[in-house]
Design a protein around this motif. Structure first.
Motif, PDB file in Angstrom:
ATOM      1  N   VAL A  58       0.834  -1.110  -0.125  1.00 29.34           N
ATOM      2  CA  VAL A  58      -0.074   0.072   0.081  1.00 29.34           C
ATOM      3  C   VAL A  58       0.906   1.260  -0.016  1.00 29.34           C
ATOM      4  N   HIS A  59       0.657   2.001  -0.882  1.00 24.44           N
ATOM      5  CA  HIS A  59       1.401   3.520  -0.889  1.00 24.44           C
ATOM      6  C   HIS A  59       0.432   4.514  -0.474  1.00 24.44           C
ATOM      7  N   SER A  60       1.223   5.032   0.609  1.00 25.29           N
ATOM      8  CA  SER A  60       0.481   6.221   1.485  1.00 25.29           C
ATOM      9  C   SER A  60       1.126   7.562   1.174  1.00 25.29           C
ATOM     10  N   ILE A  61       0.333   8.469   1.252  1.00 24.20           N
ATOM     11  CA  ILE A  61       0.783   9.797   1.245  1.00 24.20           C
ATOM     12  C   ILE A  61      -0.113  10.675   2.287  1.00 24.20           C
ATOM     13  N   GLY A  62       0.328  11.746   2.682  1.00 21.74           N
ATOM     14  CA  GLY A  62      -0.322  12.797   3.508  1.00 21.74           C
ATOM     15  C   GLY A  62      -1.224  13.706   2.727  1.00 21.74           C
ATOM     16  N   ALA A  63      -2.342  13.125   2.229  1.00 21.49           N
ATOM     17  CA  ALA A  63      -3.298  13.697   1.589  1.00 21.49           C
ATOM     18  C   ALA A  63      -4.759  13.166   2.090  1.00 21.49           C
ATOM     19  N   GLY A  64      -5.536  14.013   2.963  1.00 24.61           N
ATOM     20  CA  GLY A  64      -6.804  13.660   3.374  1.00 24.61           C
ATOM     21  C   GLY A  64      -7.906  14.844   3.481  1.00 24.61           C
ATOM     22  N   GLY A  65      -8.838  14.497   3.980  1.00 16.87           N
ATOM     23  CA  GLY A  65      -9.811  15.643   4.221  1.00 16.87           C
ATOM     24  C   GLY A  65      -9.506  16.641   5.206  1.00 16.87           C
ATOM     25  N   GLY A  66      -8.462  16.301   6.159  1.00 14.62           N
ATOM     26  CA  GLY A  66      -7.991  17.062   7.115  1.00 14.62           C
ATOM     27  C   GLY A  66      -6.612  17.902   6.580  1.00 14.62           C
ATOM     28  N   SER A  67      -6.237  17.532   5.531  1.00 15.87           N
ATOM     29  CA  SER A  67      -4.948  17.851   4.917  1.00 15.87           C
ATOM     30  C   SER A  67      -4.912  19.384   4.707  1.00 15.87           C
ATOM     31  N   ILE A  68      -4.040  20.269   5.498  1.00 18.99           N
ATOM     32  CA  ILE A  68      -3.922  21.671   5.581  1.00 18.99           C
ATOM     33  C   ILE A  68      -3.542  22.459   4.284  1.00 18.99           C
ATOM     34  N   ALA A  69      -4.284  23.486   4.030  1.00 16.88           N
ATOM     35  CA  ALA A  69      -3.855  24.190   2.759  1.00 16.88           C
ATOM     36  C   ALA A  69      -2.866  25.652   3.423  1.00 16.88           C
ATOM     37  N   TRP A  70      -1.535  25.672   2.718  1.00 17.97           N
ATOM     38  CA  TRP A  70      -0.828  26.774   3.234  1.00 17.97           C
ATOM     39  C   TRP A  70      -0.066  27.303   2.001  1.00 17.97           C
ATOM     40  N   ILE A  71       0.570  28.613   2.199  1.00 16.07           N
ATOM     41  CA  ILE A  71       1.525  29.192   1.192  1.00 16.07           C
ATOM     42  C   ILE A  71       2.918  28.849   1.444  1.00 16.07           C
ATOM     43  N   PRO A 129       1.553  17.804   3.599  1.00 11.18           N
ATOM     44  CA  PRO A 129       0.790  16.613   4.108  1.00 11.18           C
ATOM     45  C   PRO A 129       0.630  16.760   5.433  1.00 11.18           C
ATOM     46  N   GLN A 130       0.887  17.841   6.150  1.00  9.41           N
ATOM     47  CA  GLN A 130       0.277  18.339   7.543  1.00  9.41           C
ATOM     48  C   GLN A 130      -1.196  18.305   7.584  1.00  9.41           C
ATOM     49  N   SER A 131      -1.778  17.624   8.724  1.00 11.59           N
ATOM     50  CA  SER A 131      -3.290  17.611   8.759  1.00 11.59           C
ATOM     51  C   SER A 131      -3.720  18.013   9.954  1.00 11.59           C
ATOM     52  N   ALA A 132      -4.899  18.629   9.859  1.00 14.30           N
ATOM     53  CA  ALA A 132      -5.648  19.151  11.215  1.00 14.30           C
ATOM     54  C   ALA A 132      -6.143  17.902  12.182  1.00 14.30           C
ATOM     55  N   GLY A 145     -10.294  24.399  15.396  1.00 16.57           N
ATOM     56  CA  GLY A 145      -9.289  24.522  13.993  1.00 16.57           C
ATOM     57  C   GLY A 145      -9.556  25.873  13.483  1.00 16.57           C
ATOM     58  N   VAL A 146      -8.350  26.511  12.998  1.00 12.43           N
ATOM     59  CA  VAL A 146      -8.428  27.739  12.155  1.00 12.43           C
ATOM     60  C   VAL A 146      -7.911  27.783  10.641  1.00 12.43           C
ATOM     61  N   GLU A 147      -7.125  26.634  10.676  1.00  9.58           N
ATOM     62  CA  GLU A 147      -6.573  26.530   9.285  1.00  9.58           C
ATOM     63  C   GLU A 147      -7.243  25.875   8.215  1.00  9.58           C
ATOM     64  N   ALA A 148      -7.370  26.190   7.047  1.00  9.45           N
ATOM     65  CA  ALA A 148      -8.269  25.911   5.920  1.00  9.45           C
ATOM     66  C   ALA A 148      -7.737  24.476   5.244  1.00  9.45           C
ATOM     67  N   THR A 149      -8.662  23.596   5.314  1.00  8.76           N
ATOM     68  CA  THR A 149      -8.419  22.134   4.979  1.00  8.76           C
ATOM     69  C   THR A 149      -9.200  21.744   3.818  1.00  8.76           C
ATOM     70  N   VAL A 150      -8.985  20.360   3.343  1.00 10.31           N
ATOM     71  CA  VAL A 150      -9.684  20.051   1.937  1.00 10.31           C
ATOM     72  C   VAL A 150     -11.251  19.910   2.329  1.00 10.31           C
ATOM     73  N   THR A 151     -11.442  19.631   3.759  1.00 12.63           N
ATOM     74  CA  THR A 151     -12.722  19.447   3.965  1.00 12.63           C
ATOM     75  C   THR A 151     -13.528  20.812   4.021  1.00 12.63           C
ATOM     76  N   ASP A 152     -12.764  21.664   4.276  1.00 10.20           N
ATOM     77  CA  ASP A 152     -13.403  23.130   4.315  1.00 10.20           C
ATOM     78  C   ASP A 152     -13.575  23.731   2.940  1.00 10.20           C
ATOM     79  N   ALA A 153     -12.677  23.364   1.973  1.00 14.43           N
ATOM     80  CA  ALA A 153     -12.716  23.581   0.645  1.00 14.43           C
ATOM     81  C   ALA A 153     -14.018  22.896  -0.021  1.00 14.43           C
ATOM     82  N   ASN A 154     -14.236  21.575   0.308  1.00 12.63           N
ATOM     83  CA  ASN A 154     -15.504  20.752  -0.127  1.00 12.63           C
ATOM     84  C   ASN A 154     -16.668  21.255   0.356  1.00 12.63           C
ATOM     85  N   LEU A 155     -16.740  21.871   1.462  1.00 17.92           N
ATOM     86  CA  LEU A 155     -17.906  22.497   2.145  1.00 17.92           C
ATOM     87  C   LEU A 155     -18.269  23.759   1.235  1.00 17.92           C
TER      88      LEU A 155
END
Length: 690
Positions: free
Chosen positions: A326-339, A349-352, A365-375
């Protein structure tokens, strides 16, 4: 037949899949409790008991099988929260863990920082002894040197000790005697011996697997004892089974003896779940894509065979065992978006994680994540997340995204759409790593969708690779927990006895397999399986002379004869040619390790197919809401369907949203979802003919 319960602890949610005695599937998710992971287990079990209107004792005692995947080992390693540890090596080889295999993970990265050592050098000590490759003793064990090393460990506050000596897989007598001395000198210390953990050739992976076991062993022992006692106290009558990284489950004592088997145990259940779903859908070439709250896993299943690899590693540490690939990377609903420093938007790959979680959870939580984007994009319903058991805050998500939008001079929706595309690109890269980068054309494969966030992304990333079909099962939100129910109970055995096909003594090979098979049958019989229910599969670690690494090849069952030596050679040559496009059939073959996998299947789950109907899906429509689609470039008023109301034979044409209790399927324009007889969702993805 009683009920069967699968429990998978993830970085964000802990998943529960219950199959009742009537075949009903009940799926539950609770937020994980990282500080005390067992608390989420206890909460989820109590929630299921309440759902069934049973007391906790009545519910637990009604379960015939409980299978658990734990992240304790993984988290202990990632957070470096293990005990102070020392390791004993043959004198002159104390730096094996530091020198690794001689290569950097990224060989051309001149700025790559050296890995943080698991054990400091002053706690990596040598003892005077030497066993040769044939098992003969060149230098007897100097017990005084062992006691001196242990005195140093004791003074340093060491509580866990690994022992990895040269050629101990051939002759373990020195390691066994060292364990006896440790018990005399430091009776409270945790001990891991390489001859028990990984008795195979290759000094670095063997030492590393042993060190990892010593590092996570005490934490696993405490945790599993606590969880097992909880179930026993409430009336569970059988052994608690733990998912192994090998793709099968085993009893708690088996895991405590070889803790390395618990590393990555949760994701290892994904391929067995995919196999189960593929078999009932008559699909044998599968690509698993599982997107949870913290990570994304990809795995390839070809011709219905569970993928295995001895090259598996966790955060740069090889675990050495033949693990599910199984190949795993840090990418999930809680993955944090940053600049980043260059002003570019990045995701993960950091996650909330579960705490504080995505901003929209309103848990701090105050940082934007993939779940926030999907919402914000309309893929999720803030009032119907997890079947309405958890409310989301669109306002909090927009506020988190607005911070990035301001810095990037973009709109909130523009940032959300960019986050969605970036995380998809990351996941496509992981899918390519297990397919295209290995010379496999993924277009003929069917994607199996897993993870709570998987349904919102899987069809889009499958489309990028030219794949035409994805199956999102009803259990997608708890796919690994379901995989634990589908996986075999199993044990893996390994004996190192190097041989070459030019001078192989077939009687020695028969002796090796006879010994392992006797042990395997005994262990599985004690778990209540009859000989007829047990399957024994033989393998060998084989290579050409002077090659550095082996490949695993199948060995025929039964009593072997001289003629089988040629058959084993042919099997190796054929496998080598398939993997590397060439073989040298005139060359002899080295076979260093002999493996046995012993498995037994749990009773079939009473899940029955539904008759295919002709009813329209309109009856399952629950409303409309604006949803953003990249193809349109804007929001479109989109029909929303209740997944549990969609019956076998119904069809939904995109654009649409299908909401299930633990995941949401985004049906993109031109895509179609057909509901199969097992009420799995078959996503048809149009592709240009190539």
């Amino acid at each position: 037949m009683g009920m069967r319960l699968g429990i998978d602890i993830g970085g964000t949610f802990t998943d529960f899949i219950l199959v009742t005695d009537t075949g009903e599937l009940i799926i539950r998710k609770v937020l994980s409790t990282p500080a005390a992971p067992e608390e989420a287990v206890f909460l989820g079990v109590a929630d299921l008991a309440k759902k069934l209107e049973l007391s906790l004792g009545d519910f637990v005692s009604s379960c015939d099988h409980i299978i658990h995947g734990t992240t304790i080992a993984t988290n202990t390693l990632i957070t470096r929260s293990g005990p102070k540890m020392g390791i004993l090596h043959t004198e002159g080889f104390r730096d094996i863990l530091y020198l690794r295999d001689g290569f950097k993970p990224e060989r051309y990265n001149l700025q790559l920082e050296p890995p943080t050592p698991l054990i400091e050098r002053y706690l990596r000590l040598g003892v005077s002894e030497r066993v040769l490759h044939d098992g003969s003793v060149e230098t007897p064990l100097d017990e005084g040197s062992v006691r001196d090393a242990l005195a140093a460990f004791r003074n340093a506050g060491v509580t866990s000790i690994a022992v990895s000596l040269l050629w101990s897989m051939i002759n373990p007598s020195h390691e066994r005697r060292i364990a006896e001395i440790i018990e005399e000198e430091m009776p409270e210390a945790y001990i891991a011996l390489s001859c028990d953990i990984l008795p195979r050739i290759r000094e670095y992976p063997r030492a590393c697997a042993t060190a990892l076991s010593a590092y996570v062993g005490s934490a696993i022992e405490v945790y599993l004892t606590r969880v097992a006692e909880f179930f026993q106290t409430h009336g569970y009558r059988r052994d608690l089974l733990i998912m192994q990284v090998t793709g099968s489950s085993a009893r708690v004592p088996d895991i405590q003896q070889r803790p390395v088997l618990a590393i990555g145990s949760g994701p290892a259940a994904g391929p067995p779940a995919s196999l189960f779903i593929g078999e009932r859908e008559k699909e044998s070439d599968l690509m698993l894509v599982e997107m949870g709250g913290t990570s994304f896993e990809a795995s390839m299943i070809t011709s219905g065979e569970l993928p295995k690899s001895t090259d598996a590693n966790l955060h740069g540490f090889p675990i050495g065992v033949a693990a599910v690939d199984v190949h795993s990377i840090g990418a999930g609903g809680g993955s944090i978006a940053w600049i980043d420093n260059g002003g570019m938007l990045r995701v993960g790959p950091q996650s909330a994680g579960a705490s504080p979680g995505p901003a929209c959870y309103n848990l701090g939580g105050v940082e934007a994540t993939v779940t926030d984007a999907n919402l914000v994009l309309g893929y999720l319903d803030e009032d119907n997340f997890l079947d309405g058991r958890m409310l989301l805050s669109r306002k909090a998500a927009e506020q988190a995204l607005d911070k990035l939008a301001t810095q990037l001079d973009m709109t909130v929706v523009g940032v959300a759409a960019a986050i969605y595309q970036i995380i998809n690109t990351e996941m496509v890269g992981a899918m390519r790593a297990v397919s295209v980068m290995r010379g496999v054309d993924p277009r003929r494969y069917t994607v199996i969708v897993g993870g709570g966030a998987g349904g919102a992304h899987a069809a889009k990333i499958a489309q990028e690779l030219g794949i035409r079909k994805a199956i999102c099962p009803t259990v997608a939100g708890g796919l690994c927990a379901f995989g634990m129910l589908a996986a075999d109970v199993g044990h893996d055995y390994l004996t190192t006895r190097p041989m070459n096909t030019d001078n192989m003594n077939i009687d020695d090979v028969n002796e090796v397999f006879s010994d392992m098979e006797t042990r395997a049958l005994k262990e599985l019989r004690t778990q209540g399986f009859s000989p007829e229910e047990i399957k024994l599969s033989r393998f060998a670690d084989a290579k050409y002379p002077y090659q550095s690494h082996e490949i695993i090849v199948a060995i025929p069952p039964g009593e072997l004869c001289v003629e089988d030596i040629q058959r084993m050679s042919d099997s190796f040559h054929t496998t080598h040619e398939r993997l590397y496009t060439y073989c040298l059939r005139e060359m002899a073959v080295d076979m260093n390790g002999w493996r046995l996998t012993a498995t037994a299947k749990l009773p079939p789950m009473p899940i029955k197919p539904e008759p295919i109907g002709t009813e329209s899906a309109d009856s399952a429509k629950s409303g409309m809401r604006p949803v953003y689609f990249h193809e349109v470039g804007d929001f479109s008023n989109t029909p929303i369907f209740s997944g549990p109301l969609l019956r076998a034979g119904m069809s939904v044409r995109g654009p649409a949203i299908v909401e299930l209790p633990t995941t949401t399927i985004v049906v993109f324009p031109e895509h179609t979802v057909d509901v199969g007889e097992h009420e799995d969702f078959h996503i048809q993805i149009p592709q240009d003919d190539l």
